[in-house]
Design an enzyme around this catalytic site. Sequence first.
Site, PDB file in Angstrom:
ATOM      1  N   ASP A  92       0.870  -1.169   0.000  1.00 50.63           N
ATOM      2  CA  ASP A  92       0.000   0.000   0.000  1.00 50.63           C
ATOM      3  C   ASP A  92       0.912   1.225   0.000  1.00 50.63           C
ATOM      4  OD1 ASP A  92      -2.156   1.639  -0.013  1.00 50.63           O
ATOM      5  OD2 ASP A  92      -2.895   1.101   1.969  1.00 50.63           O
ATOM      6  N   ASP A 271      -7.715  -7.125   1.709  1.00 51.69           N
ATOM      7  CA  ASP A 271      -6.723  -7.220   2.781  1.00 51.69           C
ATOM      8  C   ASP A 271      -7.372  -6.611   4.006  1.00 51.69           C
ATOM      9  OD1 ASP A 271      -6.303  -4.272   1.873  1.00 51.69           O
ATOM     10  OD2 ASP A 271      -5.265  -4.422   3.785  1.00 51.69           O
TER      11      ASP A 271
HETATM   12  N1  GUN Z   1      -6.458   0.915   2.843  1.00 55.25           N
HETATM   13  C1  GUN Z   1      -7.757   0.962   3.200  1.00 55.25           C
HETATM   14  N2  GUN Z   1      -8.372   2.017   2.617  1.00 55.25           N
HETATM   15  C2  GUN Z   1      -7.437   2.644   1.872  1.00 55.25           C
HETATM   16  C3  GUN Z   1      -7.459   3.816   1.038  1.00 55.25           C
HETATM   17  O1  GUN Z   1      -8.470   4.487   0.877  1.00 55.25           O
HETATM   18  N3  GUN Z   1      -6.270   4.159   0.452  1.00 55.25           N
HETATM   19  C4  GUN Z   1      -5.126   3.447   0.620  1.00 55.25           C
HETATM   20  N4  GUN Z   1      -4.014   3.834   0.012  1.00 55.25           N
HETATM   21  N5  GUN Z   1      -5.091   2.348   1.398  1.00 55.25           N
HETATM   22  C5  GUN Z   1      -6.228   1.954   2.010  1.00 55.25           C
END
Ligand code: GUN
Length: 376
Positions: A92, A271
């Site tokens: 992420d 996830d």
């Molecule tokens: N993980 C859960 N929601 C989000 C989101 O809106 N953006 C990002 N980058 N990671 C997430």
Amino acid sequence: MKFDLLKKDPLSKARAGSITTDHGVIETPIFMPVGTVASVKGVHQRELKEDINPDIILGNTYHLYLRPQTEILEKAGGLHKFMNWDRNILTDSGGYQVYSLSANRKIKEEGVKFKSHIDGSYHFFTPENVMEIQRTIGADIIMAFDECTPYPCDYNYAKRSMKMTHRWLDRCVTHLDKVPVKYGYDQAFFPIVQGSCYKDLRQQSAEYIANTNQVGNAIGGLSVGEPAEEMYAMTEIVCEILPEDKPRYLMGVGTPINILENIALGIDMFDCVMPTRNARNGMLFTANGTINIKNKKWEADFSPVDEMGITFVDTEYTKAYLRHLFAANEYLGKQIATIHNLGFYMWLVREARKHILAGDFKPWKEMMVKNMNQRL
Ligand code: GUN
């Protein structure tokens, strides 16, 4: 990266497919265990691979950038080598972690200034440097830098934020072209749909994201406190717009029931910290509902942790023993509960896939939702 759509469920929007990357095949729908800081908390890589067996795990740019730091990961030859994990990894972008810092960050058009939760030092993330950091971490799937809006969120703020996320996306795409991969294998890039819980914004954002024509797409800004029905409504609108021939990743979701409902709406990837975090608090997910293993009612219950569970801990230990480990605050309790919960989440998505392929996903899902909605 290649995505093959193998089967569509006749009675819902559920799909079974497979994603192929340089680190192997990911069968979808998939749940990705969260390994924030290059570790799925409480589980050895060997146990993860042999007993839980996910095709892909998740890491976080924000955490890895702060510790061990990008430079160390580069010296190690990337995250796969550093943590001895030769299957797929997704990172992420930090958009969500930075959002979670709320009081300790400042969002501007250029990027986000934030304060480290480790030593209070100040850092600046931009779409450009986040792409460079993710190149250096070296995951197989990397995410756009976005702003995750809170819930509830004022309409005008949500709209402005969504538009900025779109401009940031364009900057990510432009910059990625200039930064080559570092370790000889490909990295797939996924943009993220935002728009809070507003139908028109979600539509606009899904159209914008789809038009960028990346190899896969993600939905963010959900599971941030909104009622489940609102989450499902947003997923449904967005899935109608996102292309069918590319994987769809719903970020940060959710409970076992949320996962099945969103699979039914056309989501392929999930996830969530829930199976690992809740395990550490003594909450076990099972096909018949949730268990609080700290409860006195399990004190002398010598039945297996979960007779239907797929991992060795489910049948080798009893509920009474696991309750005792929690009562005594032993590390092993958290480890056993984590292995159980991850095993259960993996079982759930694999069963979903089997039922999609067999053509009876919808009645199976309805039965499972009813059963899992109980407290044991
Ligand atoms: N993980 C859960 N929601 C989000 C989101 O809106 N953006 C990002 N980058 N990671 C997430």
